[in-house]
Write an enzyme that holds these catalytic residues in place. Structure first.
Site, PDB file in Angstrom:
ATOM      1  N   GLY A 271       0.815  -1.216   0.000  1.00 55.24           N
ATOM      2  CA  GLY A 271       0.000   0.000   0.000  1.00 55.24           C
ATOM      3  C   GLY A 271       0.845   1.261   0.000  1.00 55.24           C
ATOM      4  O   GLY A 271       0.573   2.209  -0.743  1.00 55.24           O
ATOM      5  N   CYS A 272       1.866   1.283   0.822  1.00 54.81           N
ATOM      6  CA  CYS A 272       2.724   2.468   0.920  1.00 54.81           C
ATOM      7  C   CYS A 272       3.516   2.669  -0.362  1.00 54.81           C
ATOM      8  O   CYS A 272       3.754   3.803  -0.785  1.00 54.81           O
ATOM      9  CB  CYS A 272       3.640   2.353   2.132  1.00 54.81           C
ATOM     10  SG  CYS A 272       2.713   2.269   3.686  1.00 54.81           S
ATOM     11  N   THR A 273       3.908   1.577  -1.001  1.00 56.13           N
ATOM     12  CA  THR A 273       4.608   1.676  -2.279  1.00 56.13           C
ATOM     13  C   THR A 273       3.666   2.266  -3.325  1.00 56.13           C
ATOM     14  O   THR A 273       4.039   3.195  -4.057  1.00 56.13           O
ATOM     15  CB  THR A 273       5.128   0.299  -2.720  1.00 56.13           C
ATOM     16  OG1 THR A 273       6.089  -0.142  -1.751  1.00 56.13           O
ATOM     17  CG2 THR A 273       5.769   0.365  -4.097  1.00 56.13           C
TER      18      THR A 273
END
Length: 155
Positions: A46-48
């Site tokens: 998700g953060c990527t």
């Protein structure tokens, strides 16, 4: 958890190390609008996705006078690996003690897979050129979030 920030509030000042260990402060960005986004952990799916979406929109954001800065509790060395792996060219800042995360109300209880845990609450702030909160987005989704910001900024 600290109180959530509202439009018109002063953005909490900070000075945090970037992926190279160099200090970056909110005061050093005064005079331009800033998207300050808080994410739980570098190199997670998700953060990527969220960070790569910001990178894909960076030229348009910068052309509109908006700087992008990401903050997570990761150490600078991990942020440097993340930056290199994903080709990120905007500052990624390290807040391992979560002091700034807490100051922005982006750390506290949240639900993760149906369980209540304590951690980073994915949040984004648009800070105006004078250092005031223009928009505060809490509990955002990693996917589609940058598109929503672009719409709100009319880009």
């Amino acid at each position: 958890m600290s109180e959530r920030l509202q439009p018109g509030d002063d953005a909490p000042e900070f000075e945090l190390p970037d992926a190279d260990g160099k200090p970056v402060s909110l005061a050093s960005l005064r005079g331009k609008r800033v998207i300050l986004y808080f994410y739980p952990a570098a190199m997670t799916p998700g953060c990527t996705k969220e960070s790569v979406d910001f990178q894909s929109s960076l030229a348009d954001l910068e052309a509109a006078g908006v700087a992008v800065v990401g903050v997570s509790p990761d150490e600078p060395a991990k942020l440097a690996k993340f930056r290199e792996k994903e080709g990120l060219t905007f500052p990624l800042l390290s807040d391992p003690d979560a002091g700034i995360l807490k100051a922005y109300g982006a750390y506290g209880e949240k639900k993760l897979y149906g369980k209540v845990v304590v951690g980073v609450i994915r949040s984004t702030f648009l800070i105006d050129a004078e250092g005031k909160i223009d928009k505060a987005y809490y509990n955002v989704k990693a996917t589609g979030h940058v598109d929503r910001l672009r719409r709100d900024l009319t880009l």
